[in-house]
Design a protein around this motif. Sequence first.
Motif, PDB file in Angstrom:
ATOM      1  N   PRO A 294       0.801  -1.224   0.000  1.00 35.58           N
ATOM      2  CA  PRO A 294       0.000   0.000   0.000  1.00 35.58           C
ATOM      3  C   PRO A 294       0.833   1.274   0.000  1.00 35.58           C
ATOM      4  O   PRO A 294       0.463   2.257  -0.652  1.00 35.58           O
ATOM      5  CB  PRO A 294      -0.842  -0.115   1.270  1.00 35.58           C
ATOM      6  N   VAL A 295       1.971   1.278   0.719  1.00 31.79           N
ATOM      7  CA  VAL A 295       2.764   2.508   0.787  1.00 31.79           C
ATOM      8  C   VAL A 295       3.457   2.768  -0.545  1.00 31.79           C
ATOM      9  O   VAL A 295       3.389   3.870  -1.097  1.00 31.79           O
ATOM     10  CB  VAL A 295       3.788   2.428   1.938  1.00 31.79           C
ATOM     11  N   MET A 296       4.111   1.748  -1.088  1.00 35.22           N
ATOM     12  CA  MET A 296       4.744   1.942  -2.395  1.00 35.22           C
ATOM     13  C   MET A 296       3.710   2.092  -3.496  1.00 35.22           C
ATOM     14  O   MET A 296       3.936   2.798  -4.485  1.00 35.22           O
ATOM     15  CB  MET A 296       5.689   0.789  -2.702  1.00 35.22           C
ATOM     16  N   GLY A 297       2.554   1.458  -3.314  1.00 34.32           N
ATOM     17  CA  GLY A 297       1.485   1.645  -4.288  1.00 34.32           C
ATOM     18  C   GLY A 297       1.026   3.086  -4.354  1.00 34.32           C
ATOM     19  O   GLY A 297       0.747   3.617  -5.435  1.00 34.32           O
ATOM     20  N   ALA A 298       0.957   3.740  -3.188  1.00 33.69           N
ATOM     21  CA  ALA A 298       0.600   5.160  -3.169  1.00 33.69           C
ATOM     22  C   ALA A 298       1.643   6.002  -3.892  1.00 33.69           C
ATOM     23  O   ALA A 298       1.313   6.976  -4.587  1.00 33.69           O
ATOM     24  CB  ALA A 298       0.440   5.633  -1.724  1.00 33.69           C
ATOM     25  N   ALA A 299       2.911   5.629  -3.745  1.00 33.38           N
ATOM     26  CA  ALA A 299       3.971   6.359  -4.434  1.00 33.38           C
ATOM     27  C   ALA A 299       3.881   6.158  -5.947  1.00 33.38           C
ATOM     28  O   ALA A 299       4.094   7.096  -6.727  1.00 33.38           O
ATOM     29  CB  ALA A 299       5.337   5.906  -3.919  1.00 33.38           C
ATOM     30  N   VAL A 300       3.568   4.946  -6.365  1.00 36.59           N
ATOM     31  CA  VAL A 300       3.396   4.679  -7.795  1.00 36.59           C
ATOM     32  C   VAL A 300       2.223   5.479  -8.354  1.00 36.59           C
ATOM     33  O   VAL A 300       2.304   6.049  -9.449  1.00 36.59           O
ATOM     34  CB  VAL A 300       3.205   3.165  -8.035  1.00 36.59           C
ATOM     35  N   ALA A 301       1.132   5.543  -7.609  1.00 39.64           N
ATOM     36  CA  ALA A 301      -0.019   6.334  -8.051  1.00 39.64           C
ATOM     37  C   ALA A 301       0.343   7.813  -8.163  1.00 39.64           C
ATOM     38  O   ALA A 301      -0.078   8.503  -9.099  1.00 39.64           O
ATOM     39  CB  ALA A 301      -1.186   6.139  -7.086  1.00 39.64           C
ATOM     40  N   LEU A 347       3.932  13.760  -4.767  1.00 41.45           N
ATOM     41  CA  LEU A 347       4.989  12.812  -5.108  1.00 41.45           C
ATOM     42  C   LEU A 347       6.112  12.847  -4.080  1.00 41.45           C
ATOM     43  O   LEU A 347       6.622  11.799  -3.651  1.00 41.45           O
ATOM     44  CB  LEU A 347       5.537  13.113  -6.505  1.00 41.45           C
ATOM     45  N   GLY A 348       6.480  14.057  -3.641  1.00 45.19           N
ATOM     46  CA  GLY A 348       7.523  14.175  -2.623  1.00 45.19           C
ATOM     47  C   GLY A 348       7.113  13.549  -1.306  1.00 45.19           C
ATOM     48  O   GLY A 348       7.895  12.839  -0.662  1.00 45.19           O
ATOM     49  N   LEU A 349       5.864  13.789  -0.897  1.00 45.45           N
ATOM     50  CA  LEU A 349       5.362  13.196   0.341  1.00 45.45           C
ATOM     51  C   LEU A 349       5.318  11.675   0.251  1.00 45.45           C
ATOM     52  O   LEU A 349       5.656  10.962   1.207  1.00 45.45           O
ATOM     53  CB  LEU A 349       3.964  13.738   0.650  1.00 45.45           C
ATOM     54  N   ALA A 350       4.892  11.163  -0.895  1.00 44.93           N
ATOM     55  CA  ALA A 350       4.827   9.713  -1.077  1.00 44.93           C
ATOM     56  C   ALA A 350       6.221   9.098  -1.015  1.00 44.93           C
ATOM     57  O   ALA A 350       6.425   8.052  -0.377  1.00 44.93           O
ATOM     58  CB  ALA A 350       4.156   9.383  -2.410  1.00 44.93           C
ATOM     59  N   CYS A 351       7.188   9.737  -1.661  1.00 45.52           N
ATOM     60  CA  CYS A 351       8.560   9.229  -1.628  1.00 45.52           C
ATOM     61  C   CYS A 351       9.138   9.305  -0.212  1.00 45.52           C
ATOM     62  O   CYS A 351       9.931   8.446   0.196  1.00 45.52           O
ATOM     63  CB  CYS A 351       9.440  10.013  -2.599  1.00 45.52           C
ATOM     64  N   ALA A 352       8.740  10.322   0.552  1.00 40.92           N
ATOM     65  CA  ALA A 352       9.205  10.439   1.936  1.00 40.92           C
ATOM     66  C   ALA A 352       8.693   9.276   2.775  1.00 40.92           C
ATOM     67  O   ALA A 352       9.397   8.775   3.671  1.00 40.92           O
ATOM     68  CB  ALA A 352       8.756  11.770   2.530  1.00 40.92           C
ATOM     69  N   ILE A 401      15.176  13.953   3.826  1.00 44.41           N
ATOM     70  CA  ILE A 401      13.995  13.735   2.978  1.00 44.41           C
ATOM     71  C   ILE A 401      12.736  14.253   3.666  1.00 44.41           C
ATOM     72  O   ILE A 401      11.909  14.936   3.043  1.00 44.41           O
ATOM     73  CB  ILE A 401      13.866  12.238   2.637  1.00 44.41           C
ATOM     74  N   GLN A 402      12.586  13.943   4.954  1.00 37.00           N
ATOM     75  CA  GLN A 402      11.393  14.410   5.672  1.00 37.00           C
ATOM     76  C   GLN A 402      11.328  15.936   5.702  1.00 37.00           C
ATOM     77  O   GLN A 402      10.248  16.530   5.580  1.00 37.00           O
ATOM     78  CB  GLN A 402      11.375  13.865   7.109  1.00 37.00           C
ATOM     79  N   HIS A 403      12.477  16.575   5.860  1.00 37.69           N
ATOM     80  CA  HIS A 403      12.511  18.042   5.854  1.00 37.69           C
ATOM     81  C   HIS A 403      12.019  18.585   4.516  1.00 37.69           C
ATOM     82  O   HIS A 403      11.195  19.516   4.480  1.00 37.69           O
ATOM     83  CB  HIS A 403      13.932  18.526   6.129  1.00 37.69           C
TER      84      HIS A 403
END
Length: 514
Positions: A294-301, A347-352, A401-403
Amino acid sequence: MKRNVGQGVATKPAVMLGAARLTIGDIVDVADGRRSILFSEAAEARIEASARMLASLATAGERIYGVTTGLGAAVDTALQADDDVQRRVPLARCVGVGRISSRRELRAIIATRAARLAQGCSGASLAAARGLADLIERDVQPVIPMTGSIGEGDLAPLAAIAAVLIGQGFAILDGEIIPGAVALERAGLAPIRLVGKDGLALVSSNAASIGPAVVCVADAQQVLSAAVAAGALSFEAYRCSLNPVSEAALALRPLPGQETVAGALRGLLEGGTLARPGAARRLQDPLSFRCIAPVMGAAVAALDAARDIVEVELNSSDDNPAILAEGHSLPNANFDTTHLTLTFEALGLACARVAAMVGERIMKLMSPASSDLPRFLSPIQNGRNGYATVQKTVAALVAEIQHRANPMPVVVLPVADRVEDYATMATAVVEKTAEIVTRLRLLIATELMVAAQAVDLREAIALGRGSASVRATVREAVATLTEDRPATPDIEALDAMIAGGAFGGFGRIWREAR
């Protein structure tokens, strides 16, 4: 009009602007120096028709923003349309400061602006449009300071390009920073004369946001594909339960992207002992493993959404005013990039979030209490460090990354005597998202290194066919750790392999462009 490719820049046929729908891959080819750009005959005809209409409207006395009126707060000032007006437009807007764009970013920016001129709605002259193509072809690189745009038209960075076209500013040629006029002369080019609406057309665009966004999406595709490969290797090393990535589990809640990620993971693990019943060490694994789909799926989306937005931008016009060949000047707000900004924030939040999970998986693999493997994955425990200090690098990357995942301000100081009272900060948002992707790539490189080591220390397992190939690819660059040695060269080698696409085939998870 055909031109010879200068200085061996292109190795493939030029990208023909205005002939077919452009893709991110087209612009990345230009950015990476594999291709140059040319305008199709149809695009050149559209550009010339728009320029002729501009001249006709100006002669008829129509008020045209930036041509017969001033710009910004000076829109109420009537001007006599002349060449000097257009020459002053870029020179007055060379106000950028800060870091200089990379060659890759610059070429993407120029190609993007040229692509949008090919729509034939700018009123720019064909000479101005071809001037951009010439910069790409001869590898003349205007020096662009990247701070100065607030996202409602990237005036400052694009003005630095326009300045070089008229023989001003500075450019890099053959690795040397020289005056723009000297760069043009050495490259066999002449300064162009700005006419009609050329000055405004060259600077009034969001190409300095869209060009780097193209590069960011392409990089994120490689990084997230490598993240799937690294995740599979970590699953093998930790001996995870595959129930959370099973088709049956995901069918209970079908979310965008997650089955794509889970399917890629299952494919990599197929054929190994982990896929057999009872192979997992635990009934419930830590969430950094269990929630990978689910987490990486959100990043892919999020990546899919970013790519779709960028390709819409590449194939549309953002000129204000648009000069339509049908016979009028059309003021508009097509320079606004709120959609792009929000998509890249996401996209940045998902990658974080992916980064947070990657960091945790690395730490878990090094912990005997969690993984049942030697502490810090050192096969020799007597006074050896193993990968202990790598944890500090991981923690630093995750924190950075979080920053950068914090959003840009929604309210920006009004400018132009408060006429321009809203801004998106798109250039800065794209830049910080790209910085997140760069750091995530280093994290994934570290996970690949650590997971391969953990797999080597795990006894009596057979890897899946795909995960075995992932491990073999890692071992092409990084040897198994026995005695302590510097880890930096190993991480950097894997980082370069990810950037070069070495792991892209293991987890191709993004949807094809529509």
